[in-house]
Design an enzyme around this catalytic site. Structure first.
Site, short mmCIF file in Angstrom:
data_model
loop_
_atom_site.label_atom_id
_atom_site.label_comp_id
_atom_site.label_asym_id
_atom_site.label_seq_id
_atom_site.Cartn_x
_atom_site.Cartn_y
_atom_site.Cartn_z
N ASP A 103 1.08 -1.38 -0.26
CA ASP A 103 -0.07 -0.14 0.31
C ASP A 103 0.86 1.03 -0.16
O ASP A 103 1.89 1.22 0.30
CB ASP A 103 -1.00 0.09 0.95
CG ASP A 103 0.41 -0.36 2.85
OD1 ASP A 103 -0.62 0.45 3.59
OD2 ASP A 103 0.90 -0.46 2.65
N ASP A 142 2.16 4.87 1.67
CA ASP A 142 2.27 5.03 3.29
C ASP A 142 1.25 6.58 3.52
O ASP A 142 0.93 6.01 2.67
CB ASP A 142 4.08 5.52 3.29
CG ASP A 142 4.28 5.27 4.86
OD1 ASP A 142 3.57 4.38 6.07
OD2 ASP A 142 4.65 6.46 5.45
#
Length: 290
Positions: free
Chosen positions: A212, A214
């Protein structure tokens, strides 16, 4: 004890290698305590390898609880010369998307509570660490990823991995700071491994698997746990394909690595001055130099 030339450390989501044959589990009680889990020795593409689940196969170890010294010592004890470390990471750059793969060539250390050296207790060594990743191993990994053409996966060869303490993720201020440094990904585990592998004269490279963005990213709040877990699972499948092909190539050609002689000029203490207990503790690391 069976010997394996190639070691694999699996991070979050990668707790086993499905393609391993002739599997045997071994437990090694090292001078630095027990390893994260039993070491799995088996054959992959006709090559003897050893696999270790970094966080334990039940994911029961926090990053700060991982016995890094025991893990790397055990790899050395089993004869490992090349170590592929798979690691789930968050992205610090827009162009580095979830499911992408990064082969970092630099690290920034933001850990606080890790012991990242085998030395002390009467012996001093300072290994060169300006280039913390084995370029030869990283090049093979990158070439494998390029040729496999995995769906929805873009390779980013090179980049900086920020290793934070955890277990909490970054604040937005920290995340923006790391972006201002030009860092590429962020994780919690690989820098201690890289330092210890260099001291153990093991060629080391990280296969960073992006789950993903941050928390700097404006869409971060739309990321759900379910999305991250799904990405972990897809990353684990892709990582096994990359590792399997990399091992196959090493069967045909094992490139020499500067890491294999990292201690040659690093030890400052005269060997006859090193306490016997310390010599015995570091036997498998230093036997070439005694």
């Amino acid at each position: 004890m069976a010997q394996a030339k190639i070691g694999i450390i699996g991070g979050s989501g990668l707790y086993k290698m499905d393609a391993l044959n002739d599997v045997k589990e071994v437990n090694i009680d090292t001078p630095f305590g027990a390893t994260s889990d039993a070491l799995i020795i088996g054959t992959l593409e006709g090559v003897k390898v050893v696999f270790l689940a970094r966080h334990n196969r039940n994911h029961s170890l926090l990053p700060s609880e991982i016995p890094f010294r025991a893990n790397i010592y055990a790899m050395k004890y089993l004869g490992v010369e090349y170590l592929i470390s798979a690691s789930a990471v968050g992205s610090l750059k827009e162009e580095v998307k979830p499911l992408d793969m990064v082969i970092p060539d630099q690290f920034v250390d933001r850990t606080k509570n890790r012991i990242s050296t085998f030395f002390g207790e009467g012996i001093v060594a300072h290994v060169a660490f300006g280039n913390p990743v084995c370029n030869q191993l990283a090049t093979v990994l990158a070439d494998v990823i390029t040729n496999l053409k995995l769906p929805n996966v873009t390779l980013h060869s090179g980049g900086t991995y920020v290793c934070m303490e955890g277990p909490a993720f970054s604040t937005k201020a920290e995340s923006h700071l790391y972006r201002s440094w030009g860092a590429t990904v962020i994780g919690m585990t690989n820098l201690p491994e890289a330092k210890l592998a260099r001291e153990a004269e093991i060629a080391y490279a990280t296969l960073a698997l992006v789950t993903d963005y941050d928390c700097w990213h404006p869409d971060h709040d739309s990321v759900t746990v379910e999305m991250v877990i799904a990405n972990l699972q897809r990353n684990a499948v892709n990582a096994q394909k990359v590792i399997q092909e990399t091992v196959r190539r090493f069967k045909e050609n094992s490139p020499p690595s500067d890491a294999h002689s990292a201690l040659k000029y690093a030890i400052l203490t005269q060997m006859d001055k090193v306490p016997l207990a310390t010599k015995e503790k570091l036997e498998f690391l230093l036997k070439r130099y005694f």
